[in-house]
Design an enzyme around this catalytic site. Structure first.
Site, PDB file in Angstrom:
ATOM      1  N   HIS A 152       1.772   4.684  -2.759  1.00 37.39           N
ATOM      2  CA  HIS A 152       1.902   6.133  -2.498  1.00 37.39           C
ATOM      3  C   HIS A 152       3.289   6.630  -2.906  1.00 37.39           C
ATOM      4  O   HIS A 152       3.436   7.670  -3.539  1.00 37.39           O
ATOM      5  CB  HIS A 152       1.724   6.414  -0.999  1.00 37.39           C
ATOM      6  CG  HIS A 152       0.300   6.371  -0.518  1.00 37.39           C
ATOM      7  ND1 HIS A 152      -0.679   7.165  -1.043  1.00 37.39           N
ATOM      8  CD2 HIS A 152      -0.293   5.644   0.470  1.00 37.39           C
ATOM      9  CE1 HIS A 152      -1.832   6.927  -0.400  1.00 37.39           C
ATOM     10  NE2 HIS A 152      -1.623   5.997   0.511  1.00 37.39           N
TER      11      HIS A 152
ATOM     12  N   GLU B 180      -4.637   7.866  -2.986  1.00 35.15           N
ATOM     13  CA  GLU B 180      -5.144   6.614  -2.445  1.00 35.15           C
ATOM     14  C   GLU B 180      -5.413   5.607  -3.571  1.00 35.15           C
ATOM     15  O   GLU B 180      -5.283   4.397  -3.372  1.00 35.15           O
ATOM     16  CB  GLU B 180      -6.409   6.879  -1.632  1.00 35.15           C
ATOM     17  CG  GLU B 180      -6.846   5.735  -0.754  1.00 35.15           C
ATOM     18  CD  GLU B 180      -5.950   5.463   0.454  1.00 35.15           C
ATOM     19  OE1 GLU B 180      -5.009   6.255   0.699  1.00 35.15           O
ATOM     20  OE2 GLU B 180      -6.192   4.455   1.140  1.00 35.15           O
TER      21      GLU B 180
ATOM     22  N   HIS C  86       0.843  -1.208   0.000  1.00 37.29           N
ATOM     23  CA  HIS C  86       0.000   0.000   0.000  1.00 37.29           C
ATOM     24  C   HIS C  86       0.878   1.259   0.000  1.00 37.29           C
ATOM     25  O   HIS C  86       0.734   2.137  -0.859  1.00 37.29           O
ATOM     26  CB  HIS C  86      -0.902  -0.037   1.232  1.00 37.29           C
ATOM     27  CG  HIS C  86      -1.798   1.155   1.387  1.00 37.29           C
ATOM     28  ND1 HIS C  86      -3.120   1.153   1.005  1.00 37.29           N
ATOM     29  CD2 HIS C  86      -1.562   2.397   1.884  1.00 37.29           C
ATOM     30  CE1 HIS C  86      -3.660   2.342   1.257  1.00 37.29           C
ATOM     31  NE2 HIS C  86      -2.729   3.123   1.795  1.00 37.29           N
ATOM     32  N   GLU C  87       1.787   1.334   0.946  1.00 37.12           N
ATOM     33  CA  GLU C  87       2.639   2.523   1.045  1.00 37.12           C
ATOM     34  C   GLU C  87       3.520   2.664  -0.204  1.00 37.12           C
ATOM     35  O   GLU C  87       3.801   3.772  -0.646  1.00 37.12           O
ATOM     36  CB  GLU C  87       3.505   2.480   2.311  1.00 37.12           C
ATOM     37  CG  GLU C  87       2.723   2.462   3.625  1.00 37.12           C
ATOM     38  CD  GLU C  87       1.718   3.601   3.768  1.00 37.12           C
ATOM     39  OE1 GLU C  87       1.952   4.665   3.190  1.00 37.12           O
ATOM     40  OE2 GLU C  87       0.694   3.406   4.456  1.00 37.12           O
TER      41      GLU C  87
END
Lengths: 511, 511
Positions: free
Chosen positions: A276, A302, A272-273
């Site tokens: 980003h 997101e 997830h990170e």
């Protein structure tokens, strides 16, 4: 600098960029201070750090109210037709920033900062004691302040629009209503089928498996290496809550947390990170340190993290790749088949806690928060009624009811920070991620099916990342995907993955 | 805040403190940026970091030229007799800061920053190639700028005084001349005896011993633990060059370097940095974040690091304590006696490189630099003559001659940074450290002889550290030691340790 001259020719825009560099530098320092606070700062440094934050945030605010800068932006705004896309982007972002700074008086900003910092402390305590009454007066004041902010910022249709726009340029209440009106019933329908279908389990024995933290560190490093993570431009550290911070496009830092059990939690927060981080790493270097040199909005950001976490990372294509790395490091996955691993990372279970929610149920948590926030801001709901509405909606949407406020209304930190209007960007991210999935699925499916990571990165870089904030989020999405933002693609994606894929998943799971 | 009201009663002084808090916060951010640059920043972040430094240093400079602040300081200065020592300290420090900011025009400050940043790059290259001619034009411009600075700042006796004062409030050329006129001949005399005496070796077999870095990390940690290092208020990290940085009195960070051989280098750079760190850690919390809330000067700071490194750490009392920790970690010291270990950490060898110099020869390196700097500033020496003078003086003072500029005139980074007047504070630190030694030796010898670390810390805290910059350095020294700064105590100390102690060292080396 010399590189920028290719993009920025207009003398006034160049002056604007020059003048805003000190604001960029202050934000750079504040970001480093945040990162350090969460990673390496000795605990008792916190008092000084808080004072430094307060002083420098105040300074940033004062420097942002620069009348000369405002004049330059107004002047540039009068000749938008002579500017190129990048220059227009700079003017748009600056106009937006100056408008917000101008309409929110310093006194209100200070009051907001003060209440938030107190409320965060009280919220932590209230959550520990599962006592909403403790937090209630703070939430009341926060709602009042946010309502005042909305009035000052102005809106066309709904006061909540003014707050949504702070996190997602141009997002309106009715956009989210349109999305949820399709997404909520579809989700409930899909969820019912998934729960009765039996392919995706609600729990998995691997969730109980403990891991050695040193080996988990190796695993996460090997995942980043597999993504060709540029260690000379980024870091991986540890903190209580995973996050990504951008100090510049050549200095992007991820943090993760190792809980010691259920390795998928660490793995997927890393992926997830990474989504980003990749966004910031792939922005055009020629717009570095300018007002458009960063991700355009919370929702688009997101969408990147969700695309990597869910669509790439929880897709069947990722499982052989992941298992190879797990087998080499934490080891105990060797006893499981690819199919079992796929089912482990894709459990679906209606639960109480948003941050633990799966792909299917996640947006129902957001719908609940969106509904409550909207009603609080339009004054059709009182703060003291929130726990009741929360619990009732949980039961209605997910069939579960919190036993106390800690696992209900007090679970998230956002409101204590004064963030009302933030939650919807999570669903917006899921929606845009699914739009990317559909675009790829129809044009170049093999990027996902064959897990062509370099090509995926390049596609995202060329189509989304490199632009930074050049175009407003809605325009960017339209340019890339050729259509407006709707819930359709997300529903299509969930139907494909959760209803269709179980019958053909073995085709994808060949190493 | 409330704590400060005990110390600061005067309304104007309180306003000054209030107004300077944003300057403190900016320095806090800049310090964190420096620490991060040397420790954890990904390498390619350097470009953005440089831009951020330039912007925020410029901002700090602009904010320091605050006419309102100046008025407040002037006003407070008119009623000094009504202020307490702390309040007077604030006024003195602020007057000094404002005077410097006012007398150095922005254009000159910018030119200095520009030349320094270019010169540092060129110096690195020139040192690599041992080519002074490459660096010469930069050094010329740096000397010119420093000369202009001296003229603008003004001086009573010697233009070099104006530069010395920038690093050490109130230090004059003739103070250093007085010190060196005693210290240099005494040092030469002592050195000769040490070299012919044979007790202190020039080299030691342990200097060749390689160590395991992981074990060395354990050793250094155990040393800090032995010092009761407050891990909740400080850190230990690694960087190319050891340093200490203070982000606040509850956030003090040390770095060290592990070269993999000759463990004393790592150990004593740790103990040195610990001395700096302890100073900041023991400042009175009631003056935190005020203009007097930090070490008073470079010289007094260096006296603390030198006191711990040399007087405590290289004293015979420290050897049993150190050996116990070395034996447990790096292990190979088990084969050596306490006496051997004492001799290993106290080799005396006239060498070319200042940073490798021992206690006896160190100040000769500073005398050489002091002499050259003074002559450059008074224009009795041209920049192109510096290498010749350097080499000749090395031969005369230490009996060794550099084979090239890399091990001669180009060895230090200081001049490339524009720091002229900085070196003398190193000798001043040694002088003040010896004054502390003599004071303790006559009043409470057991603190050293019995290595009562907690009492040593308390003594330094109560007498020196807690005051921060309340008193000017010369006044602080006079208050604590009851006498002016002279070379006497340092000579006495060197004679005691290097001429007398060899005959009785076994008395001290009992575990």
């Amino acid at each position: 600098m010399s590189e920028q001259t290719h993009l920025f020719q207009d003398e006034i825009v160049k002056k604007i960029i020059e003048k805003t560099r000190v604001l960029w530098a202050l934000k750079h320092a504040l970001s480093l201070m945040s990162w350090d606070l969460e990673t390496y700062m000795p605990p008792r440094g916190v008092e000084d750090r808080s004072v430094a934050f307060e002083e420098l945030e105040g300074l940033l605010h004062r420097l942002s109210r620069d009348p000369e800068l405002e004049k330059l932006v107004e002047k540039a705004n009068e000749r938008l037709d002579q500017l190129n896309d990048y220059e227009r982007g700079v003017v748009r972002v600056m106009k937006r920033m100056l408008r917000i700074v101008k309409l929110i008086p310093e006194e209100l900003a200070r009051r907001e900062a003060k209440v938030s910092s107190e409320a965060t402390v009280v919220w932590r305590e209230a959550k520990k004691k599962a006592d909403f009454k403790m937090f209630e007066p703070y939430l009341k004041e926060i709602v009042e302040i946010q309502r005042e902010k909305a009035e000052r910022l102005g809106y066309e249709e709904h006061p909540y629009d003014a707050l949504l726009d702070l996190y997602e340029e141009g997002l309106r209440t009715r956009d989210m209503e349109a999305i949820f009106s399709e997404l909520v019933p579809a989700t409930k329908r899909i969820l019912e089928k998934v729960l009765s279908g039996g392919f995706y389990p609600q729990n998995h024995p691997l969730e109980e498996a403990k891991y050695d933290v040193a080996r988990a560190r190796e695993l996460l490093k090997s995942i980043l290496n597999g993504f060709e993570w540029p260690w000379d431009r980024g870091r991986l550290d540890e903190s209580a809550h995973p996050f990504t911070i951008e100090l510049g496009m050549n200095d992007v830092r991820i943090t993760v947390r190792y809980e010691g059990y259920d390795i998928k939690r660490a793995v997927y927060s890393l992926v997830h990170e990474y989504g980003h981080a990749l966004y910031e790493l792939q922005i055009d270097p020629r717009i570095a340190r300018t007002p458009i040199g960063h991700g355009v909005s919370m929702g688009v950001h997101e969408s990147q993290s969700r695309f990597w976490e869910n669509i790439v990372g929880r897709g069947p294509w990722f499982i052989p790749w992941l298992k190879e790395r797990m087998d080499k490091t934490i080891g105990y996955t060797r006893d499981y088949t690819l199919l079992e691993l796929y089912r482990y990372v894709n459990t679906v279970k209606p639960g109480l806690i948003r941050v633990d929610a799966d792909e299917v149920t996640y947006n129902l948590h957001i719908y609940l928060r969106f509904t409550i926030e909207k009603k609080l801001i339009e004054q059709s709901l009182n703060v003291d009624e929130v726990p009741q509405v929360w619990d009732d909606m949980m039961e209605e949407l997910l069939g579960v009811r919190p036993r106390n406020a800690a696992e209900g209304v007090l679970q998230d930190i956002h409101w204590s920070h004064g963030s009302i209007g933030y939650f919807p960007t999570y669903t917006l991210g899921n929606v845009i991620a699914a739009m990317i999935w559909r675009t790829l699925w129809s044009r170049s499916q093999e990027l996902l099916r064959e897990l062509r990571l370099a090509e995926l990165r390049r596609w995202l870089g060329e189509n989304i990342h490199k632009w930074g904030a050049t175009y407003p989020p809605k325009e960017l999405v339209k340019r890339v995907m050729g259509e407006e933002i709707t819930a359709g693609p997300l529903i299509e994606y969930l139907e494909w993955k959760y209803l269709k894929l179980p019958g053909e998943v073995e085709d994808y799971l060949k190493p």
